[in-house]
Design a protein around this motif. Sequence first.
Motif, PDB file in Angstrom:
ATOM      1  N   LEU A   1      20.647  47.152 -34.667  1.00 54.19           N
ATOM      2  CA  LEU A   1      20.182  48.826 -35.194  1.00 54.19           C
ATOM      3  C   LEU A   1      21.110  49.175 -35.652  1.00 54.19           C
ATOM      4  N   ASP A   2      20.721  49.414 -36.874  1.00 51.05           N
ATOM      5  CA  ASP A   2      21.533  50.287 -37.961  1.00 51.05           C
ATOM      6  C   ASP A   2      21.928  51.783 -37.907  1.00 51.05           C
ATOM      7  N   GLY A   3      21.705  52.474 -36.828  1.00 49.82           N
ATOM      8  CA  GLY A   3      21.744  54.142 -36.821  1.00 49.82           C
ATOM      9  C   GLY A   3      20.330  54.638 -36.880  1.00 49.82           C
ATOM     10  N   VAL A   4      19.229  53.573 -35.747  1.00 48.11           N
ATOM     11  CA  VAL A   4      17.875  53.996 -35.947  1.00 48.11           C
ATOM     12  C   VAL A   4      18.011  55.264 -34.833  1.00 48.11           C
ATOM     13  N   GLN A   5      17.907  56.562 -34.917  1.00 53.05           N
ATOM     14  CA  GLN A   5      18.263  57.642 -34.136  1.00 53.05           C
ATOM     15  C   GLN A   5      16.983  57.836 -32.774  1.00 53.05           C
ATOM     16  N   ASP A   6      15.721  57.672 -32.907  1.00 50.76           N
ATOM     17  CA  ASP A   6      14.645  58.034 -32.439  1.00 50.76           C
ATOM     18  C   ASP A   6      14.632  57.657 -31.657  1.00 50.76           C
ATOM     19  N   PRO A   7      14.262  57.629 -30.421  1.00 51.74           N
ATOM     20  CA  PRO A   7      14.340  56.867 -28.957  1.00 51.74           C
ATOM     21  C   PRO A   7      12.809  56.601 -28.477  1.00 51.74           C
ATOM     22  N   GLY A   8      12.176  56.892 -28.779  1.00 53.99           N
ATOM     23  CA  GLY A   8      10.351  56.169 -29.068  1.00 53.99           C
ATOM     24  C   GLY A   8      10.806  55.539 -30.246  1.00 53.99           C
ATOM     25  N   ASN A   9      11.515  55.057 -31.094  1.00 53.46           N
ATOM     26  CA  ASN A   9      11.397  54.318 -32.390  1.00 53.46           C
ATOM     27  C   ASN A   9      12.085  52.099 -31.330  1.00 53.46           C
ATOM     28  N   VAL A  10      13.606  53.193 -31.667  1.00 53.33           N
ATOM     29  CA  VAL A  10      14.113  52.690 -30.468  1.00 53.33           C
ATOM     30  C   VAL A  10      13.061  51.468 -29.010  1.00 53.33           C
ATOM     31  N   GLY A  11      12.551  52.159 -28.046  1.00 54.45           N
ATOM     32  CA  GLY A  11      11.951  51.831 -27.440  1.00 54.45           C
ATOM     33  C   GLY A  11      11.209  50.427 -28.082  1.00 54.45           C
TER      34      GLY A  11
ATOM     35  N   LEU B   1      13.605  54.058 -22.105  1.00 53.46           N
ATOM     36  CA  LEU B   1      13.390  53.206 -21.147  1.00 53.46           C
ATOM     37  C   LEU B   1      11.835  52.918 -21.477  1.00 53.46           C
ATOM     38  N   ARG B   2      11.017  54.842 -21.356  1.00 52.11           N
ATOM     39  CA  ARG B   2       9.518  54.382 -20.837  1.00 52.11           C
ATOM     40  C   ARG B   2       9.066  53.814 -22.590  1.00 52.11           C
ATOM     41  N   ALA B   3       9.281  53.852 -23.964  1.00 55.62           N
ATOM     42  CA  ALA B   3       8.782  53.349 -24.962  1.00 55.62           C
ATOM     43  C   ALA B   3       8.924  51.644 -24.470  1.00 55.62           C
ATOM     44  N   ALA B   4      10.716  51.296 -23.823  1.00 52.58           N
ATOM     45  CA  ALA B   4      10.371  49.916 -23.929  1.00 52.58           C
ATOM     46  C   ALA B   4       9.535  49.162 -23.074  1.00 52.58           C
ATOM     47  N   MET B   5       8.995  50.376 -21.793  1.00 54.52           N
ATOM     48  CA  MET B   5       8.179  48.966 -21.070  1.00 54.52           C
ATOM     49  C   MET B   5       8.631  48.188 -20.866  1.00 54.52           C
ATOM     50  N   GLY B   6       9.556  48.086 -20.211  1.00 57.77           N
ATOM     51  CA  GLY B   6      10.537  46.923 -19.314  1.00 57.77           C
ATOM     52  C   GLY B   6      11.037  46.130 -19.926  1.00 57.77           C
ATOM     53  N   ALA B   7      11.196  46.015 -20.800  1.00 61.33           N
ATOM     54  CA  ALA B   7      11.642  44.870 -22.590  1.00 61.33           C
ATOM     55  C   ALA B   7      13.276  45.158 -22.220  1.00 61.33           C
TER      56      ALA B   7
END
Length: 264
Positions: free
Chosen positions: A120-130, A159-165
């Motif tokens: 991940l090269d500068g991905v800033q939005d937490p929802g996108n990262v999750g 953490l919430r967006a990734a749902m345990g990943a």
Amino acid sequence: MKTITSRDNAFYKEIKALATSSQARRKAGHSLLDGVHLCQTWLDLRGAPRHCVVSEGALGNAEVQAIVARCGAVNAPVTALPDALFNAVSQVEHGVHLLFVIDTPQPATPPALVMASVLLDGVQDPGNVGSILRSAAAAGVKQVYCSPGTAFCWSPKVLRAAMGAHFVLEIFEHVELPDLVRTAQIPVLATSGYAAEGLYTLDLRDPVAWVLGHEGQGVSTEVLELATHRVAVPHLGQVESLNVAACAAVCFFEGLRQQQALQA
């Protein structure tokens, strides 16, 4: 089980700082898991938390009771808070009031890319990262490397967006991606809306490393030039590009499709 009723309690202040401050989480080396699903998954995959925090109102919930009992069985401390105090630290609306304090995993960065990975090269939005982490885990990716400009993976929103990943991935943060790409022992595929090579022309049956970039600027020029392939996801219509999390899912699952076709 202990009970805290004062906002001036030192432990409560610590929990509130962890809930509201990325700096506090980084300094302490601790993260918060909020809600039954994340806490249950942590117990199943990683074991005992550092601390379990529950609201008094949630103690009547059967799922919470089971988790609290499991924490007791592994000697994890459990603290109850009045609902009003718990509401001030939880960022989940209408959720079941349960938190785990955990030690933020900090694995040592491997010397080279050798297995299915995401950079991940500068991905800033937490929802996108999750969302990317969730898709990566579902597609069999093993490792995630984050540049210094990427959103902190152990923040509550990610953490919430990734749902345990998180709990089935190795996540490495503050990694200098150009150095990693130079020493890679597997192909490195950098996504770009301007690339000439299309996703569906690639052989993805063996492990690869995907590079996904900043929501507006994309993958940095240096990493693009170092990558084995620069890849575009074909799409119709007049939109310029896909959201980075959507792009990631398409790429990961095209790889999974090819791998499963080979096995069949």
